[in-house]
Design a protein around this motif. Structure first.
Motif, mmCIF file in Angstrom:
data_model
loop_
_atom_site.group_PDB
_atom_site.id
_atom_site.type_symbol
_atom_site.label_atom_id
_atom_site.label_comp_id
_atom_site.label_asym_id
_atom_site.label_seq_id
_atom_site.Cartn_x
_atom_site.Cartn_y
_atom_site.Cartn_z
ATOM 1 N N ILE A 241 0.748 -1.321 -0.180
ATOM 2 C CA ILE A 241 0.045 -0.014 0.178
ATOM 3 C C ILE A 241 0.708 1.366 -0.169
ATOM 4 C CG2 ILE A 241 -1.743 -1.295 1.146
ATOM 5 C CD1 ILE A 241 -1.061 0.317 3.812
ATOM 6 N N CYS A 242 2.209 1.197 -0.046
ATOM 7 C CA CYS A 242 3.077 2.250 0.157
ATOM 8 C C CYS A 242 3.352 3.063 -1.269
ATOM 9 C CB CYS A 242 4.458 2.090 0.874
ATOM 10 S SG CYS A 242 4.483 1.236 2.378
ATOM 11 N N LYS A 249 -0.219 5.823 9.144
ATOM 12 C CA LYS A 249 -0.857 5.023 9.777
ATOM 13 C C LYS A 249 -1.626 3.837 8.980
ATOM 14 C CE LYS A 249 -5.007 8.054 9.468
ATOM 15 N NZ LYS A 249 -5.929 8.824 9.957
ATOM 16 N N LYS A 250 -1.717 3.991 7.749
ATOM 17 C CA LYS A 250 -2.163 2.886 7.274
ATOM 18 C C LYS A 250 -1.599 1.443 7.077
ATOM 19 C CE LYS A 250 -5.211 5.468 3.852
ATOM 20 N NZ LYS A 250 -5.558 5.733 2.631
ATOM 21 N N ARG A 289 -2.883 -0.169 14.836
ATOM 22 C CA ARG A 289 -3.631 0.933 14.397
ATOM 23 C C ARG A 289 -3.282 2.363 15.439
ATOM 24 N NH1 ARG A 289 -7.008 -3.326 15.905
ATOM 25 N NH2 ARG A 289 -7.536 -4.779 13.825
ATOM 26 N N ASN A 290 -3.269 3.256 14.637
ATOM 27 C CA ASN A 290 -3.070 4.538 15.179
ATOM 28 C C ASN A 290 -3.581 5.549 14.601
ATOM 29 O OD1 ASN A 290 -0.642 5.733 13.535
ATOM 30 N ND2 ASN A 290 -0.537 3.671 13.478
ATOM 31 N N ASN A 291 -3.256 6.857 15.065
ATOM 32 C CA ASN A 291 -3.981 8.126 14.171
ATOM 33 C C ASN A 291 -2.990 8.992 14.326
ATOM 34 O OD1 ASN A 291 -6.605 7.326 14.065
ATOM 35 N ND2 ASN A 291 -6.958 7.699 16.469
ATOM 36 N N ASP A 292 -1.696 8.615 14.032
ATOM 37 C CA ASP A 292 -0.645 9.664 14.087
ATOM 38 C C ASP A 292 -0.566 10.248 12.490
ATOM 39 O OD1 ASP A 292 0.381 8.792 16.519
ATOM 40 O OD2 ASP A 292 2.248 8.197 15.936
ATOM 41 N N ALA A 293 -0.005 11.600 12.529
ATOM 42 C CA ALA A 293 0.102 12.269 11.314
ATOM 43 C C ALA A 293 1.265 11.791 10.419
ATOM 44 C CB ALA A 293 -0.048 13.685 11.584
ATOM 45 N N ILE A 304 10.006 -1.193 7.634
ATOM 46 C CA ILE A 304 8.617 -1.763 7.954
ATOM 47 C C ILE A 304 9.187 -2.984 8.587
ATOM 48 C CG2 ILE A 304 6.268 -2.288 7.568
ATOM 49 C CD1 ILE A 304 6.270 -0.695 5.156
ATOM 50 N N GLU A 305 8.755 -3.277 9.837
ATOM 51 C CA GLU A 305 9.390 -4.449 10.298
ATOM 52 C C GLU A 305 8.256 -4.799 11.667
ATOM 53 O OE1 GLU A 305 12.727 -2.840 13.010
ATOM 54 O OE2 GLU A 305 12.746 -1.594 11.565
#
Length: 352
Positions: A241-242, A249-250, A289-293, A304-305
């Motif tokens: 998805i990158c 956050k996705k 899951r998070n809401n970081d900007a 990614i790990e």
């Protein structure tokens, strides 16, 4: 991945030895201060006394054999002396400093020359990891894997990035069974049925390439195989998805969703990170899951790990201040790639 960022230090050990453990963790430091292996690593404010809680924890459980399994708990082995690196090989700046490097602010975004350097370091890291995987068999010591990895890296004119990072004594991380990450290679011999994550980072021509994979040792049971398979799937789905403009956050959502589907836990305290001219940089890449900007940008490199567990996601640190294991002794697996954001999506740099 040595020293991968620690997220949410106040959450650590929240279920460890009951509610009283929360009293040990009251720090609210900014990320650049949390990222400091010299300060006891899992929670950057843990004292040696708190590290000693590990011993208390283990004393309250069966050290010799996990419930419902014949697999024994990991125990520290003997650590051999640090291996030498030829003088002509360029060292990362942190090697000469006794001070942990921390996290560099700002993303790692490259021009064409930088991209080619990242491809070269990533390719070498992948080749070293592939070779290390061929060494995994019952009876081999993790220290022997470290020696082989070290030799291959320096033979290619590169420096093993973990060596000397915040005092880390070896050239690779070897995390066996319940070890979540940052396992120090030692005299322990691998046993039939083990799983082992090997985490390789090389510093070549001024750029780091960072990757890891979990390997099977001998006859591994279906439970462990499935955990490893799903962990790899989590990484693959996240990379898919990158692209430029995608929210970071996705990554956490797609990993967490897939792990939940198979009822696995996602470790939250250790995260992905920017990588390139420095070992660890912005952004902090959360695997849950998070809401970081924050959004991905063209020509940016980061890791990614994801680390998944069969049981508890709570980490416990050994007194070596590096080795992190699951609280309940359940298996953990991890996979990692360094990727480059391109116009078409993402290029995996740590692939042979």
């Amino acid at each position: 991945m040595v020293g991968a960022l620690v997220y949410g230090e106040a959450k650590l050990f929240s279920s460890f030895l009951g509610v009283g453990a929360n009293h040990f963790l009251r720090s609210r430091l900014p990320v650049h201060q949390l990222f400091n292996p010299g300060s006891k690593h899992v929670s950057m404010q843990l004292s040696r006394a708190l590290s000693g809680l590990t011993n208390l924890f283990f004393s309250r459980r069966n050290l010799d054999e996990m419930q419902n399994t014949k697999r024994k708990r990991l125990r520290p082995g003997k650590i051999s002396p640090r291996l030498p690196v030829p003088d002509n090989i360029t060292r990362p700046p942190y090697v000469k400093s006794k001070r942990p490097p921390g996290i560099a602010s700002g993303p790692e975004v490259h021009d064409e020359k930088g991209i080619e350097c990242m491809r070269a370091s990533g390719r070498l890291a992948a080749q070293v990891l592939e070779y290390a995987g061929t060494l995994v068999k019952p009876g081999i010591m993790t220290d022997d894997i470290d020696k082989a990895v070290h030799q291959m890296i320096i033979d290619n004119g590169a420096y093993p990035s973990p060596l000397g990072y915040g005092g880390f004594p070896k050239s690779v991380c070897t995390s066996v069974n319940e070890c979540i990450c940052h396992g120090i290679p030692d005299s322990r011999a691998l046993e039939d049925g083990d799983i082992i994550n090997i985490d390789v980072t090389v510093y070549l021509n001024g750029y780091h390439g960072d990757t890891s994979a979990t390997f099977f040792c001998g006859n591994v049971d279906d439970e462990a195989r499935k955990l490893v398979q799903v962990t790899k799937e989590c990484l693959d789905k996240a990379i898919s998805i990158c692209a430029p403009g995608v929210e970071f956050k996705k990554i956490g959502k797609i990993i967490h969703d897939h792990a939940d589907k198979h009822r696995y836990g996602v470790v939250q305290q250790f995260v992905g990170h920017g990588v390139g001219r420095v070992f660890h940089a912005d952004p902090v890449v959360l695997h849950f899951r998070n809401n970081d900007a924050g959004r991905m940008v063209l020509n940016q490199t980061f890791t990614i790990e994801p680390m998944l567990t069969i049981g508890s996601i709570n980490p416990v640190m050994w007194n070596d201040n590096w080795t992190v294991v699951t609280e309940d002794g359940s298996l953990s697996a991890q996979f990692e790639h360094t990727i480059l954001i391109t116009n078409d999506g993402a290029e995996i740099l740590t692939r042979c």
